[in-house]
Design a protein around this motif. Sequence first.
Motif, short mmCIF file in Angstrom:
data_model
loop_
_atom_site.label_atom_id
_atom_site.label_comp_id
_atom_site.label_asym_id
_atom_site.label_seq_id
_atom_site.Cartn_x
_atom_site.Cartn_y
_atom_site.Cartn_z
N SER A 164 0.83 -1.20 0.00
CA SER A 164 0.00 0.00 0.00
C SER A 164 0.87 1.25 0.00
O SER A 164 2.05 1.22 0.35
N SER A 187 -0.57 -9.88 -2.52
CA SER A 187 -1.52 -11.00 -2.62
C SER A 187 -1.23 -11.92 -3.81
O SER A 187 -1.72 -13.04 -3.84
N ARG A 188 -0.47 -11.44 -4.79
CA ARG A 188 -0.17 -12.30 -5.96
C ARG A 188 1.21 -12.96 -5.85
O ARG A 188 1.65 -13.61 -6.80
N LEU A 192 4.60 -17.52 -0.73
CA LEU A 192 4.83 -16.50 0.29
C LEU A 192 5.59 -17.07 1.49
O LEU A 192 6.46 -16.41 2.05
N VAL A 206 -0.61 -6.46 6.17
CA VAL A 206 -1.59 -7.10 5.28
C VAL A 206 -3.02 -6.89 5.78
O VAL A 206 -3.90 -6.44 5.05
N LEU A 211 -2.02 -14.66 9.70
CA LEU A 211 -1.44 -15.10 8.42
C LEU A 211 -0.03 -15.68 8.62
O LEU A 211 0.33 -16.71 8.04
N THR A 229 -6.48 -5.69 12.79
CA THR A 229 -7.83 -6.04 12.35
C THR A 229 -8.67 -6.27 13.60
O THR A 229 -8.24 -7.04 14.48
N VAL A 258 3.55 -1.36 17.00
CA VAL A 258 3.62 -0.28 16.01
C VAL A 258 2.54 0.79 16.25
O VAL A 258 2.78 1.98 16.03
N GLY A 259 1.37 0.35 16.71
CA GLY A 259 0.21 1.25 16.80
C GLY A 259 0.50 2.60 17.45
O GLY A 259 0.26 3.65 16.84
P1 NAP Z 1 -4.15 -2.32 2.32
O1 NAP Z 1 -4.09 -1.03 1.59
O2 NAP Z 1 -5.42 -3.11 2.36
O3 NAP Z 1 -2.98 -3.27 1.76
C1 NAP Z 1 -2.88 -4.59 2.14
C2 NAP Z 1 -1.76 -5.24 1.37
O4 NAP Z 1 -1.70 -6.60 1.75
C3 NAP Z 1 -1.97 -5.21 -0.16
O5 NAP Z 1 -0.75 -4.87 -0.79
C4 NAP Z 1 -2.40 -6.63 -0.48
O6 NAP Z 1 -1.94 -7.11 -1.73
C5 NAP Z 1 -1.68 -7.42 0.60
N1 NAP Z 1 -2.37 -8.67 0.89
C6 NAP Z 1 -3.68 -8.87 1.15
N2 NAP Z 1 -3.92 -10.18 1.41
C7 NAP Z 1 -2.74 -10.80 1.30
C8 NAP Z 1 -2.32 -12.14 1.46
N3 NAP Z 1 -3.18 -13.11 1.79
N4 NAP Z 1 -1.03 -12.44 1.26
C9 NAP Z 1 -0.13 -11.47 0.95
N5 NAP Z 1 -0.46 -10.18 0.80
C10 NAP Z 1 -1.75 -9.86 0.97
O7 NAP Z 1 -3.77 -2.12 3.85
P2 NAP Z 1 -2.80 -1.06 4.60
O8 NAP Z 1 -3.48 0.24 4.68
O9 NAP Z 1 -1.43 -1.13 4.04
O10 NAP Z 1 -2.79 -1.71 6.04
C11 NAP Z 1 -2.34 -3.03 6.25
C12 NAP Z 1 -2.62 -3.43 7.68
O11 NAP Z 1 -1.89 -2.55 8.55
C13 NAP Z 1 -4.09 -3.31 8.10
O12 NAP Z 1 -4.38 -4.31 9.03
C14 NAP Z 1 -4.14 -1.95 8.79
O13 NAP Z 1 -5.19 -1.84 9.72
C15 NAP Z 1 -2.78 -1.92 9.45
N6 NAP Z 1 -2.29 -0.57 9.72
C16 NAP Z 1 -1.89 -0.31 10.98
C17 NAP Z 1 -1.39 0.92 11.28
C18 NAP Z 1 -0.93 1.21 12.68
O14 NAP Z 1 -0.74 2.35 13.03
N7 NAP Z 1 -0.72 0.19 13.49
C19 NAP Z 1 -1.31 1.93 10.32
C20 NAP Z 1 -1.71 1.62 9.01
C21 NAP Z 1 -2.20 0.36 8.72
P3 NAP Z 1 -2.46 -6.48 -3.14
O15 NAP Z 1 -1.76 -5.18 -3.28
O16 NAP Z 1 -2.05 -7.49 -4.13
O17 NAP Z 1 -3.96 -6.32 -3.00
#
Ligand code: NAP
Length: 283
Positions: A164, A187-188, A192, A206, A211, A229, A258-259
């Motif tokens: 992302s 995801s592709r 992994l 993710v 996972l 999540t 990290v949060g």
């Molecule tokens: P996002 O935009 O939904 O991106 C998720 C990524 O994971 C995408 O690149 C996706 O691949 C990949 N993915 C999904 N399913 C997968 C699988 N089974 N195997 C491998 N890769 C997979 O999410 P995000 O905004 O980056 O956030 C990711 C996580 O971090 C979430 O849980 C979010 O709540 C958390 N987060 C936490 C904080 C914090 O402060 N702690 C801040 C930001 C985010 P594709 O690109 O191919 O779809």
Amino acid sequence: MAILLSGRDLARRIEAEAKERAAAFGDEPPGLAVVLAGDDPASRGYVRSKRKACARNGIESHLVEMPPDSTQQAVLAEIAALNSDTSVDAILCQLPLPSGISPSVVASAVDPSKDVDGFHPMNVGRLWRGEDCLLPCTPAGIMRLLSEYGIKPEGRHAVVLGRSTIVGKPMAAMLLAANATVTVAHSRTADLQSLCRSADILVSAVGVPGLIRGSWVREGAVVIDVGTTYVDGSPRGDVLFEEVEPVASHLSPVPGGVGPLTIAMLMSNTVRCRAGRGARGSA
Ligand code: NAP
């Protein structure tokens, strides 16, 4: 047994530092504007936490609330107004935006010097060019966490799960800048599990709880769990803690890893935006 990478103490210290720097601006404190479009309850919660953090750190927060049926044009008009508002040093658009509004168009409309999340193409480009810029808060917090625990990415294989704009890509850029050899998976990605097992440093962003199993992690690897999540009201990471904790050398827990750093880095970036603007009259 892994050393747990706690973000709480570090976040407190980063905020204390930001608060001290904010106080130095006297009666012209840093101002953070948050644009909240829509009625997503999680977004409301995140915005509340960010505004509370502003209040405890001497940062003025301005909330721009917009209805869920807001048009992209209306959001862009608000951003234009904030760009020219001299009491606003930093602008954040809470994601997700309502359908029909492009996050990348909105990010590109923010004045790059007020781009507190580091999502504007100019800051993204500077990051990849290895130039000084505003850095996205979550990966910047992770780099601070690694440094805090004496973990040096140089020469190590870092695998980042997730691509992302918010976490995965800037994380990869920052690890690369720290001289890690970086692989970005998504995801592709094929096989992994094997890829993850080759990581010295594994960062998972993710959003799929559990996972990362113990068998996916090499003995002694550093594992950073960004996943958050909510399951039955509690935050769950991407890492299956009970399996990975005995294998990893270091592991960031969810919650408490990290949060807390994301909001602390937001405070730090806001102060940096303020510092870059000098006296109010000159903005
Ligand atoms: P996002 O935009 O939904 O991106 C998720 C990524 O994971 C995408 O690149 C996706 O691949 C990949 N993915 C999904 N399913 C997968 C699988 N089974 N195997 C491998 N890769 C997979 O999410 P995000 O905004 O980056 O956030 C990711 C996580 O971090 C979430 O849980 C979010 O709540 C958390 N987060 C936490 C904080 C914090 O402060 N702690 C801040 C930001 C985010 P594709 O690109 O191919 O779809």
